[in-house]
Design an enzyme around this catalytic site. Structure first.
Site, PDB file in Angstrom:
ATOM      1  N   GLY A  51       0.723  -1.186   0.085  1.00  0.00           N
ATOM      2  CA  GLY A  51      -0.155   0.094  -0.051  1.00  0.00           C
ATOM      3  C   GLY A  51       0.855   1.394   0.020  1.00  0.00           C
ATOM      4  O   GLY A  51       2.079   1.274  -0.476  1.00  0.00           O
ATOM      5  N   CYS A  52       0.256   2.216   0.509  1.00  0.00           N
ATOM      6  CA  CYS A  52       1.162   3.728   0.389  1.00  0.00           C
ATOM      7  C   CYS A  52       2.287   3.498   1.372  1.00  0.00           C
ATOM      8  O   CYS A  52       2.126   3.029   2.482  1.00  0.00           O
ATOM      9  CB  CYS A  52       0.121   4.765   1.122  1.00  0.00           C
ATOM     10  SG  CYS A  52       0.778   6.403   1.120  1.00  0.00           S
TER      11      CYS A  52
END
Length: 219
Positions: A51-52
């Site tokens: 993810g981020c």
């Protein structure tokens, strides 16, 4: 209509050819021989996408033995990817982190445990509301021993939870460091709405279920 039809057909053929070329390049990345990063001053490096990278960077830096987490891009087929380019999903890259750690304090095996403990392991192509192939979960291995550690833990978790684990397993090839403004983002921008509403809660959830003895700020 007769004049337009050949143009449409030609455009479709070109599009299919381009897609096939991209798929072939990505296939080559997935099936390449892993590249092993040598120790430097006794420190090792490991690579994860989850993810981020703003979130993942802070998670790993909370673990004992991790000296630094660097945000960047990995797993794709293009050179010198940028944030904007990776966000198109056409470069094959995912937002990733380079973990610099002391193997005498924390093992690669524990770093894989951190990985699985800090995400929604079933979400494909994203974490939370961050969605797209650039946010997909990938664990990178540098040798056969690391690959077997990853696969063993992934299979055990799938069996324990009775779910399909979304994380892909790639041979490590190259890590591209992200733009300067992405580095240490959570620490430098603690009041940013994304940090407040996504990154910090994710870090807290991870700390709540990870063994405190392995965390830097455990008391």
């Amino acid at each position: 209509m007769k004049n337009i039809l050949p143009i449409i057909v030609l455009a479709l053929l070109v599009s299919c050819q381009n897609t096939a070329q991209v798929n072939n390049k990505q296939h080559a990345v997935i099936n390449a021989n892993p590249i092993e990063v040598p120790l430097e001053n006794g420190k090792a490096k490991a690579y994860f996408a989850s993810g981020c990278f703003w979130c993942v960077e802070a998670i790993y830096e909370s673990v004992k033995g991790v000296e630094e987490s660097i945000s960047g891009y990995s797993g794709g087929h293009t050179k010198n990817p940028t944030y904007d380019a990776s966000n198109t999903g056409r470069t094959g890259h995912a937002e990733a982190v380079e973990i610099i750690y002391d193997p005498n304090i924390v093992s690669f095996s524990t770093l894989v445990d951190v990985y699985f403990a800090s995400q929604n392991v079933t979400q494909v192509n994203g974490q939370g509301n961050d969605r797209g192939s650039q946010y997909r979960s990938i664990i990178f291995y540098q040798n056969e021993a690391q690959k077997q550690i990853i696969l063993k833990k992934k299979n055990a978790l799938a069996k324990k939870l009775n779910v399909k684990i979304a994380a892909e397993v790639y041979p490590f090839q190259k890590f591209w460091i992200a733009e300067n403004y992405h580095q240490n983002y959570e620490r430098l921008h603690p009041n940013h709405p994304y940090i407040q509403n996504v990154s910090i809660p994710r870090l807290k959830r991870f700390k709540a279920k990870f063994p405190k003895a392995l965390l830097k700020d455990a008391h």
